[in-house]
Design a protein around this motif. Sequence first.
Motif, PDB file in Angstrom:
ATOM      1  N   SER A  52     106.152  25.567  51.990  1.00  0.00           N
ATOM      2  CA  SER A  52     107.024  26.677  51.614  1.00  0.00           C
ATOM      3  C   SER A  52     108.163  26.238  50.694  1.00  0.00           C
ATOM      4  O   SER A  52     108.599  27.011  49.843  1.00  0.00           O
ATOM      5  CB  SER A  52     107.572  27.371  52.859  1.00  0.00           C
ATOM      6  N   LYS A 162     107.951  37.450  56.092  1.00  0.00           N
ATOM      7  CA  LYS A 162     107.988  36.393  57.106  1.00  0.00           C
ATOM      8  C   LYS A 162     109.056  36.688  58.161  1.00  0.00           C
ATOM      9  O   LYS A 162     108.826  36.525  59.360  1.00  0.00           O
ATOM     10  CB  LYS A 162     108.308  35.043  56.450  1.00  0.00           C
ATOM     11  N   GLU A 166     108.565  37.417  62.030  1.00  0.00           N
ATOM     12  CA  GLU A 166     109.198  36.543  63.012  1.00  0.00           C
ATOM     13  C   GLU A 166     109.926  37.357  64.088  1.00  0.00           C
ATOM     14  O   GLU A 166     109.779  37.112  65.277  1.00  0.00           O
ATOM     15  CB  GLU A 166     110.198  35.637  62.289  1.00  0.00           C
ATOM     16  N   TYR A 171     104.732  36.139  63.896  1.00  0.00           N
ATOM     17  CA  TYR A 171     104.675  35.100  62.850  1.00  0.00           C
ATOM     18  C   TYR A 171     104.287  33.754  63.445  1.00  0.00           C
ATOM     19  O   TYR A 171     104.818  33.348  64.467  1.00  0.00           O
ATOM     20  CB  TYR A 171     106.037  34.987  62.155  1.00  0.00           C
ATOM     21  N   SER A 172     103.368  33.106  62.810  1.00  0.00           N
ATOM     22  CA  SER A 172     102.880  31.766  63.150  1.00  0.00           C
ATOM     23  C   SER A 172     101.432  31.815  63.626  1.00  0.00           C
ATOM     24  O   SER A 172     101.056  32.616  64.478  1.00  0.00           O
ATOM     25  CB  SER A 172     103.729  31.086  64.237  1.00  0.00           C
ATOM     26  N   GLY A 182     102.249  31.406  57.376  1.00  0.00           N
ATOM     27  CA  GLY A 182     103.033  31.587  56.157  1.00  0.00           C
ATOM     28  C   GLY A 182     102.134  31.848  54.952  1.00  0.00           C
ATOM     29  O   GLY A 182     102.394  32.756  54.152  1.00  0.00           O
ATOM     30  N   CYS A 185     100.945  35.356  54.906  1.00  0.00           N
ATOM     31  CA  CYS A 185     101.988  36.279  54.427  1.00  0.00           C
ATOM     32  C   CYS A 185     102.056  36.264  52.903  1.00  0.00           C
ATOM     33  O   CYS A 185     102.167  37.312  52.252  1.00  0.00           O
ATOM     34  CB  CYS A 185     103.359  35.885  54.999  1.00  0.00           C
ATOM     35  N   GLU A 186     101.974  35.068  52.338  1.00  0.00           N
ATOM     36  CA  GLU A 186     102.037  34.956  50.878  1.00  0.00           C
ATOM     37  C   GLU A 186     100.855  35.668  50.216  1.00  0.00           C
ATOM     38  O   GLU A 186     101.018  36.412  49.244  1.00  0.00           O
ATOM     39  CB  GLU A 186     102.067  33.471  50.477  1.00  0.00           C
TER      40      GLU A 186
END
Lengths: 461, 461
Positions: A52, A162, A166, A171-172, A182, A185-186
């Motif tokens: 990131s 993100k 979270e 998230y994760s 991550g 998400c991108e």
Amino acid sequence: MENIDFNSVLKKIKPTEEENEKVKSLSNRLISAINEIAKENNIDAEAVLVGSVAKGTWLSGKADVDIFIKFPLCTSEEDLKECGLFLGNRCIEKMQGKYELRYASHPYVTGFIEGFEIDFVPCYIIKSAEELKSAVDRTILHTEYVRKNLKENQKDEVLLLKKFMESIHTYSAEFKVSGFSGYLCELLVIYYGSFLDVLKAAAEKWSPNYKIDLENYGTGELFNEPLVVIDPTDKNRNVAAALKLQKMSEFIVASRNFLNNPKKDYFFEKNIDLNLDEIKNEFKTRDTKTFLIRFKPPEIPADALYPQIKKTENSVKGVLEREDFRIFNTDSWTDEKDDVLILLEMEVWKLPKVKKHLGPFVWSKSHQERFADKYGSKAYIEEDRWTAEIERKHKDVKSFLNNILNETKIGFLKFGKHIKAEILNQYEIVDILEFLESEEVNNDILLFFYEYLNKNVYLWR
Amino acid sequence: MENIDFNSVLKKIKPTEEENEKVKSLSNRLISAINEIAKENNIDAEAVLVGSVAKGTWLSGKADVDIFIKFPLCTSEEDLKECGLFLGNRCIEKMQGKYELRYASHPYVTGFIEGFEIDFVPCYIIKSAEELKSAVDRTILHTEYVRKNLKENQKDEVLLLKKFMESIHTYSAEFKVSGFSGYLCELLVIYYGSFLDVLKAAAEKWSPNYKIDLENYGTGELFNEPLVVIDPTDKNRNVAAALKLQKMSEFIVASRNFLNNPKKDYFFEKNIDLNLDEIKNEFKTRDTKTFLIRFKPPEIPADALYPQIKKTENSVKGVLEREDFRIFNTDSWTDEKDDVLILLEMEVWKLPKVKKHLGPFVWSKSHQERFADKYGSKAYIEEDRWTAEIERKHKDVKSFLNNILNETKIGFLKFGKHIKAEILNQYEIVDILEFLESEEVNNDILLFFYEYLNKNVYLWR
């Protein structure tokens, strides 16, 4: 959507210029140091920044500096490991940091330097997924893809997504959460364009086994997971493979909630007032019976521990249900260090002495004779099936659990082997109401109970 | 099989020469009387003896004298009914008997003459099943078929089979038993040759949906009942249609038991010692909770009453299970006059206050919003489905039953309408242990309880 000021949100979650400079400067110094040490020692390797930070999609205060040390494909695995760890260690020494050896698909070294946690990961130089030698090699391809395809103005959109993920606890991709990574998400922002467009798509369009294929590989049929996002760098991989249906559903619902009534609070952790008496009272008034199986976690990495605990929870659930006890809900928790709790909330925890035992169909002559001989006058026919009324050995859950959690019977349960050893070593079964009276309750455990009783708490603000 | 003396059995179950003469003589006199009265009154009708007496397959003491009064096919239904009943009545008068009007598919008259119960049934003269006008017309075809195809020496075999069936409680196609009819027993002997061959076939060969096609009609595919015996007089009818899987299974098992260890006792009703204290004690030690729903039977014929009671029993069972109570077994009983008992033995009869209520899938946006609005903080997501924790209104079986057995809610239960009226009128729900202390228990009820606790009691000797 005009009534929410995303800039004021970004102000809080985006790294400041200063923070950014600090991380960039450190990264550059680390890379120079590695490359220099490699040159001095005649090692054919090159350091590169990934993750990131390299992509410019890190949240303030959460810079994971990932330095990959790339080796030519012809390097042997042994050399890669040896030289990679050597370079990492020497670099950490040079920068006066502390180091720790860790394992993913192969070993890497983590350094603690100038207040940052930095991973030094040896990997191969590959140009495409076909050349993959280990899972970590992918990271470079992912970093390159995002740098190439995520527009400058979309980086903020990734940060919003993100942070939203979270704070709603989706998230994760780690097993503990089993949510969105991550990279996922991108890709969603690249595909849909913006934070709001991702939420709108989830709220309106997503359905089970929904497919997103950024590069039009047409390989969607290969995957049957809840959400399928084909890796643009590898047509045979689903980036969302670790996402559980539960977390996908929660994201959908939270997206709808946000779109219906957008609030800045959706970007920040929810404040929860924990009150022991309220929690105790709620368990009491539910009128169910809740037991905790409690033991020490085995010393294995978190990503191995969580699946083993979940497997144990599900196995206990299955065995209880086969024994005719009825479960209202189960859950589990660990601090990853001293304590594992498996929570069993029972709807039926006591059973009568008599129990039905199903036998063979009457059509099978030889089977039925053995059954009839064995059970004598206790055997009878139900439709076309032999049935016997036998005596139940364990009429309550606790006695039954104690019976199966011992050396001779634990084989019925499908645990990870590490957990089995720990349970055989020591465990206790306690009524949650008793446990809540004890000194052993801490805030983390109380939060676990609170979340159990209020499962949707993070999806609304 | 040498060690069993079938002759000594037959000596007890076969009508004596004297008994036989008496029945034959009475039948002949009745037929002459009917035919004479018809002639005197210019009625184009002819009496004929049908059923087990005509076929020579009746058990001692159980002569059902069935006189059918045959009319030409051109007779109107009204005339058939009017003339048929007229002839029956006049014949009974002439023989100084008593009479009673009854209904099958159409009305018939029953006379009580010289100690026998005689049915006078008007019917049409038909040559094949295609000409059938009512179900009773078949009886003549059946009688003719058996007389033509059952060999003289096979009549004793039918007697043995019927008596065996009777004493293991699988004889009679009436709904109360749902077993093997007399005609079915006769066809089985014609097909397999002898009593023992029928038992051997059942013990060794029968399987679900087993097919027997005496006339090779090839219509077996039409039927999916447990046993299919295509009617030799009608290729579109299964003679074993009324036979339940339960009774077929019981016959198979009893056949095996008999063949393994043949005893004369298999041909005589089993003696049962009823002991109230033992029964009470057994229910107590089972540790389940057994309730009786008790009400007066509606005044309808037995063959309509039993299915309505069974339907009620099954409906109550289904509703309790949907409400999460768990049933161990159910049964029902009636004396056909004053009392119906539906027995519900519960494995789980008390439930916690909290209850799971399943809602829509999260994918359905509009449904989920209504659900989430309705249940608020009680709603949460399980995998991809909305679920709410709601309060259970009735935490124990008795309170729940009382709640649904009232005028506004009884619609949920699928009863016969006659039963519904009776239950709304008056019912009681009692714990069996209380009931067993009361004055209301008689030997018939006690036998019902005994048979419930000892389901296989008749299959062994």
